[in-house]
Design a protein around this motif. Structure first.
Motif, short mmCIF file in Angstrom:
data_model
loop_
_atom_site.label_atom_id
_atom_site.label_comp_id
_atom_site.label_asym_id
_atom_site.label_seq_id
_atom_site.Cartn_x
_atom_site.Cartn_y
_atom_site.Cartn_z
N UNK A 168 -32.23 0.20 30.88
CA UNK A 168 -32.80 -0.59 31.98
C UNK A 168 -33.51 -1.82 31.44
N UNK A 169 -34.38 -1.64 30.46
CA UNK A 169 -35.12 -2.77 29.89
C UNK A 169 -34.19 -3.81 29.26
N UNK A 170 -33.13 -3.35 28.60
CA UNK A 170 -32.15 -4.27 28.01
C UNK A 170 -31.45 -5.08 29.09
N UNK A 171 -31.11 -4.42 30.20
CA UNK A 171 -30.44 -5.10 31.32
C UNK A 171 -31.35 -6.15 31.95
N UNK A 172 -32.62 -5.81 32.12
CA UNK A 172 -33.58 -6.77 32.70
C UNK A 172 -33.72 -7.98 31.77
N UNK A 173 -33.82 -7.72 30.48
CA UNK A 173 -33.97 -8.81 29.52
C UNK A 173 -32.71 -9.70 29.49
N UNK A 174 -31.54 -9.09 29.56
CA UNK A 174 -30.28 -9.84 29.46
C UNK A 174 -29.94 -10.59 30.76
N UNK A 175 -30.16 -9.94 31.90
CA UNK A 175 -29.67 -10.49 33.17
C UNK A 175 -30.78 -10.91 34.13
N UNK A 176 -31.99 -10.45 33.90
CA UNK A 176 -33.09 -10.73 34.82
C UNK A 176 -33.14 -9.68 35.91
N UNK A 177 -34.31 -9.50 36.45
CA UNK A 177 -34.49 -8.48 37.48
C UNK A 177 -33.72 -8.83 38.77
N UNK A 178 -33.48 -10.13 38.98
CA UNK A 178 -32.75 -10.55 40.18
C UNK A 178 -31.37 -9.92 40.26
N UNK A 179 -30.76 -9.63 39.11
CA UNK A 179 -29.43 -9.02 39.08
C UNK A 179 -29.46 -7.59 39.62
N UNK A 180 -30.64 -7.02 39.75
CA UNK A 180 -30.77 -5.64 40.23
C UNK A 180 -31.19 -5.58 41.69
N UNK A 181 -31.25 -6.72 42.33
CA UNK A 181 -31.68 -6.77 43.73
C UNK A 181 -30.50 -7.22 44.58
N UNK A 182 -30.16 -6.39 45.57
CA UNK A 182 -29.04 -6.69 46.45
C UNK A 182 -29.48 -7.51 47.64
N UNK A 183 -28.56 -7.71 48.57
CA UNK A 183 -28.84 -8.51 49.75
C UNK A 183 -29.76 -7.79 50.73
N UNK A 184 -30.50 -8.57 51.48
CA UNK A 184 -31.34 -8.01 52.55
C UNK A 184 -30.43 -7.51 53.66
N UNK A 185 -30.89 -6.50 54.41
CA UNK A 185 -30.07 -6.01 55.52
C UNK A 185 -29.69 -7.13 56.48
N UNK A 186 -28.45 -7.12 56.90
CA UNK A 186 -27.98 -8.11 57.88
C UNK A 186 -27.55 -9.43 57.28
N UNK A 187 -27.61 -9.57 55.95
CA UNK A 187 -27.17 -10.82 55.34
C UNK A 187 -25.75 -10.62 54.79
N UNK A 188 -25.05 -11.72 54.67
CA UNK A 188 -23.68 -11.69 54.19
C UNK A 188 -23.64 -11.94 52.69
N UNK A 189 -22.70 -11.34 52.02
CA UNK A 189 -22.52 -11.59 50.59
C UNK A 189 -21.73 -12.84 50.33
N UNK A 190 -21.14 -13.44 51.34
CA UNK A 190 -20.28 -14.63 51.17
C UNK A 190 -21.03 -15.87 51.53
#
Length: 85
Positions: free
Chosen positions: A63-85
């Motif tokens: 987990x710590x390696x992933x946060x360091x490499x990609x940032x915590x934003x990479x672990x946060x998905x879309x808010x409910x009701x928002x589109x991925x496109x």
């Protein structure tokens, strides 16, 4: 067959904050299985890593390696009701 009462939760399980964003780092296993790493964001989106880990520390370290490499934003998905496109 196991049920939720058999779940073993790691003492490493915790909320983790970086860049003013927080995720819940869930590290758990059932008896006679390896450890599972799951990340849950504030929108209840979940990332479950493939495979099992030999130790809870190995899960936490990844987990710590992933946060360091990609940032915590990479672990946060879309808010409910928002589109991925």
């Amino acid at each position: 067959m196991y049920d939720e009462n058999d779940l073993i939760v790691s003492p490493l399980q915790q909320y983790y904050t970086a860049a003013s964003k927080t995720v819940e780092v869930c590290i758990y296993r059932f008896p006679d299985t390896g450890w599972t790493l799951e990340i849950v964001d504030q929108f209840n989106n979940s990332i479950v890593y493939d495979g099992e880990f030999d130790s809870d520390q190995e899960s936490w370290d990844l987990f710590l390696q992933e946060v360091q490499a990609e940032g915590i934003e990479a672990m946060i998905g879309p808010a409910p009701g928002t589109s991925l496109h």
